[in-house]
Design a protein around this motif. Structure first.
Motif, PDB file in Angstrom:
ATOM      1  N   TYR B  45       0.811  -1.204   0.000  1.00 31.58           N
ATOM      2  CA  TYR B  45       0.000   0.000   0.000  1.00 31.58           C
ATOM      3  C   TYR B  45       0.859   1.275   0.000  1.00 31.58           C
ATOM      4  O   TYR B  45       0.376   2.380  -0.097  1.00 31.58           O
ATOM      5  CB  TYR B  45      -0.891  -0.047   1.256  1.00 31.58           C
ATOM      6  N   SER B  67       0.831   6.106  -0.249  1.00 30.10           N
ATOM      7  CA  SER B  67      -0.515   5.599  -0.482  1.00 30.10           C
ATOM      8  C   SER B  67      -1.125   6.284  -1.700  1.00 30.10           C
ATOM      9  O   SER B  67      -1.979   5.737  -2.379  1.00 30.10           O
ATOM     10  CB  SER B  67      -1.374   5.840   0.753  1.00 30.10           C
ATOM     11  N   MET B  77      -6.520   0.512   0.636  1.00 25.97           N
ATOM     12  CA  MET B  77      -6.589  -0.266   1.867  1.00 25.97           C
ATOM     13  C   MET B  77      -7.709   0.251   2.781  1.00 25.97           C
ATOM     14  O   MET B  77      -7.826   1.442   3.020  1.00 25.97           O
ATOM     15  CB  MET B  77      -5.250  -0.156   2.605  1.00 25.97           C
TER      16      MET B  77
END
Lengths: 329, 495
Positions: B45, B67, B77
């Motif tokens: 992620y 991210s 996520m």
């Protein structure tokens, strides 16, 4: 680590200010050193400046460990100084000296009471209330010393002078050396506080409230009571600082009694972090800067420079603290 | 993901781990705490950078540094902690940070949002989108998190323990939604402790242990026994469910206890129940049914609005928390970081938090330093807390290790009554068994225990009987009530 960063920042800031003011840093450093540590007289002067910073710093430190930022230490210091002067003038001799100290302690605690109570039972922020109480303290003591408490034969706003028998004796008085026993009182208090924090259940509870009030509640700690007491004791120590200032150094109370010791002591306590014993070197650092700063007057550097440095310390330490919180979140 | 390694300080969190996930599948990742599941997901992620190894998405090697980059690659996520702003509406939360334009066309946004919701089987009209996010339940919040990822056009979705806070029914609905998504080409990575979820909903499962890759098997060829052996690395003997004990005079009596909330209905409504000495009683229910408020009121941290509590037939409602601790009450609080520990303090200092006034640790107001250190040592050893020295701050420990320590503080300090909130949170299977064994041991010695868990199976496996909380009310079912009955009560049904 945090302390080292802060001290370096503190010194850099100080030199930076000088350079900004168009003063040669080398010359300034020399003057600063000579003026603060260059001779027995200078060292005695630095220790004299250190004493109120040490006591007020311990007061701020104590509240800080309970999670409270007692900005009101200046007001508590003023009230303590004023009350002790009145008592020492009314009751002569060593008995008066003792009573005057008690009066200073009580006055400081009393001045912290509203802020402590409002924080503990009404959840009003102590920073706001203590700033307000500072303003009231300055105005109130200014008024009293200009009016009802003014010495009969004086034109300026000052009390009469306390006779030597009613003053705190010097610890060392052989000119050019002159060190007050007030400093010793501060050092003893510091040692006691460090021990108390580490070894007493009450010190454990105080610091639990400061570090995590909700966990403290789950641990059966009466958070409100601890907060109120912490504020009262913090104020009492501030008041003691004022009393020592009156009884050891000034011998009277007058308008402008504190050149901002309370404010500088915020920087002292923040630099000390979580260790009470560090209040001693930190107050010494500020004491030296303050005394040396007086010598810098010759070079055209204004006296308020240490206040500026204290302000920067507060800013930087707040930045570090909140950056950590931001990371935790 | 190939050959992924990651080191934190001296700890090798991931050691040459590989993970291959087919698109359009639900892929389970299982392992004990500290096995490296979360770390591996965080590498994918972009929250962590791997020390070595490579990540390929749709066959292309990529380097994910944040991210933001992950979401650009279609990887999102859903974390255990929901990133939802309660003051905003559902719709505003949905688009927050991924607004389609500077000036928002709410009509158009709502239309697309509803279409996305429909793709996971939710009928969200305007009236739902305009609700405040603060009014959402845990399961709604979780669904909104998934919708947020879909709004950002995520194709690979990582879910970390998604059902931890959900009722069995909401859990089923969630997996229904996930199934619908995979049919449309999305890929789901599911990190979980719960083997039934793997068996029922996943296509493949990868097992990690101690930061190493252990196995990768199609679920059709797996069974729960084999998986738990792979996870733990040894054979587990399931403990037998304790039988309800014969009723004896109660030690704790709670009588129509109500606890007020800041506003609205009472958080706890006229709760009445009793505990007998030696009894370990579970409280089942979905998160937010009033369990936390009940515990706080029992400990005296929150005032009660009405009703009373009796301890050995004596009213205790007006006694302060300190007094209750003195009587032998112990708690394992809901929120460990906020209520259970002081992160900056050492393990030694934390070991007596709440116990610090007991004569064992306080000599007339003086801290008994050696006794405290000895207790910290004992508490750390009890459930095998891994630490870098008892003098180091507890905040540096992993959540599971903090939990081991705090749980031992409760079980090893001579409790007469213990209140354990989600005791297995953050613990692996073996540690959970150890903890329940310790609680049962204390009960055999005469203590009474109350355990809140959102995992009904966990309670049924270990407690003498199970109560249910739903919407602030405590239901006391028959001692031998079966799983279906309890499950129905958890969502407000009839016994």
């Amino acid at each position: 680590m945090k302390q080292v960063v802060l001290i370096v920042a503190c010194v850099v800031a100080f030199i930076g200010m000088l350079v900004l003011g168009g003063i040669s840093p080398v010359e300034a450093a020399q003057t600063l050193f000579t003026g603060s540590l260059g001779s027995p007289r200078a060292i005695s002067g630095s220790l004299k400046e250190t004493t109120p910073l040490l006591l007020a710093g311990l007061g701020v430190f104590f509240a800080l460990r309970a999670g409270l930022f007692n900005i009101g230490i200046e007001g508590q210091f003023l009230l303590g100084g004023f009350a002790s002067a009145l008592v020492a003038l009314a009751v002569p001799g060593p008995a008066g000296l003792l009573l005057a100290m008690v009066a200073g302690i009580a006055a400081g605690a009393l001045w912290a009471l509203p802020a402590g109570w409002i924080r503990a039972y009404r959840n009003g922020h102590e920073v706001i209330t203590t700033i307000m109480l500072n303003s009231v303290a300055v105005a109130l003591t200014d008024f009293l010393v200009a009016g009802p408490a003014r010495a009969a034969n004086q034109t300026g706003a000052t009390t009469a002078t306390i006779p030597t028998s009613g003053r705190l004796p010097a610890l060392l008085n052989s000119p050019p050396w002159n060190v007050s026993s007030g400093l010793l009182l501060g050092l003893i208090l510091c040692g006691v506080m460090a021990w108390w924090m580490k070894r007493r259940v009450a010190g454990y509870e105080l610091q639990a409230v400061g570090a995590n009030p909700s966990a403290a509640e789950f641990a059966g700690i009466n958070v409100r009571k601890v907060r109120l007491n912490a504020m009262l004791i913090s104020g009492a120590i501030g008041g003691l600082g004022g009393a020592i200032q009156t009884l050891a150094f000034e011998g009277r109370f007058y308008q402008g009694f504190s050149p901002g010791y309370g404010f500088d002591s915020l920087g002292v306590a923040l630099l000390a972090g979580s260790n009470a014993l560090l209040v001693v070197p930190m107050s010494l650092l500020f004491g030296v800067l303050s005394k040396g700063g007086t010598s810098l007057l010759i070079l055209g550097v204004p006296k308020g420079l240490t206040n500026l440095v204290a302000g920067l310390v507060i800013l930087i330490s707040a930045t570090i603290r909140y950056r950590r919180q931001a990371q935790d979140a | 993901m190939r050959g992924i390694s990651k080191q934190f300080g001296r700890v090798q969190a991931l050691d040459n781990v590989g993970l291959t996930v087919e698109s359009g599948s639900i892929h389970g990742v299982v392992g004990e705490n500290g096995a490296g599941k979360s770390t591996l997901m965080k590498v994918l992620y972009g929250a962590y950078q791997a020390d070595s190894g490579e990540v390929r998405v749709n066959g292309k090697a990529v380097n994910i540094r944040s991210s933001k980059e992950a979401i650009a690659l279609g990887i999102g996520m859903v974390s255990q902690h929901y990133g939802i702003v309660p003051e905003l509406t559902l719709l505003d939360n949905l688009i927050l940070g991924a607004e389609p334009s500077v000036v928002l066309d709410k009509g158009k946004i709502r239309e697309r949002a509803s279409k996305i919701a429909a793709s996971i089987g939710l009928d969200y009209g305007p009236e739902i989108w305009d609700r405040d996010a603060s009014a959402m339940s845990a399961s709604e919040a979780q669904r909104l998190e998934i919708l947020k990822l879909l709004w950002r056009e995520a194709k690979i979705m990582i879910l970390d323990e998604p059902t931890a806070m959900l009722s069995p029914k909401d859990g089923e609905a969630l997996f229904g939604s996930l199934r619908a998504l995979t049919k449309e080409g999305a890929t789901v990575l599911l990190v979980t402790h719960r083997l039934p979820e793997i068996m029922e909903y996943c296509d493949r499962v990868t097992v990690l242990r101690g930061g190493k890759w252990i196995a990768d098997v199609p679920v059709s060829e797996a069974n729960p026994e084999m998986l738990s052996e792979l996870i733990v690395g040894r054979t587990l003997t399931a403990s037998e469910r304790p039988k309800p004990i014969a009723p004896t005079p109660p030690v704790l009596e709670v009588k129509s206890l109500s606890v007020a909330r800041d506003r609205g209905t009472d958080a706890v409504q006229k709760a009445s129940f009793e505990l007998s000495p030696g009894e370990l009683v579970g409280i089942a229910g979905v998160d937010g049914s009033g369990q936390a408020e009940l515990f706080r009121a029992l400990l005296g941290v929150t005032p009660i609005r009405e009703g009373e509590m009796l301890w050995h037939r004596k009213a205790i409602s007006n006694e302060p928390t300190e007094k209750r601790i003195e009587l032998g009450w112990r708690i394992l609080p809901e929120d460990r970081l906020q209520e259970g520990i002081i992160s900056d303090w050492s393990l030694i200092e934390n070991s007596t938090l709440g116990l610090h006034r007991l004569p064992k640790f306080s000599d007339g107001g003086k801290v008994r330093v050696p006794e405290r250190a000895a207790f910290a040592q004992k508490a750390a050893e009890k459930f095998g807390t891994k630490h870098g020295g008892l003098e180091t701050s507890i905040g540096g420990l992993s959540g599971g290790n903090q939990q081991r320590f705090v749980a031992a503080r409760m079980t090893e300090s001579g409790p007469k009554l213990f209140l354990a909130f989600q005791p297995s949170r953050g613990l692996d299977i073996a540690a959970t068994e150890d903890l329940y064994a310790a609680m049962q041991e204390r009960c055999r010695e005469g203590a009474a225990g109350l355990v809140v868990s959102f995992d009904l199976d966990e309670l049924m496996a270990h407690c003498h009987r199970v109560l249910v909380m739903f919407s602030g009310k405590v239901v006391v079912p028959a001692a031998d009530a079966d799983r279906d009955t309890l499950g129905r009560l958890m969502v407000g049904g009839e016994a």
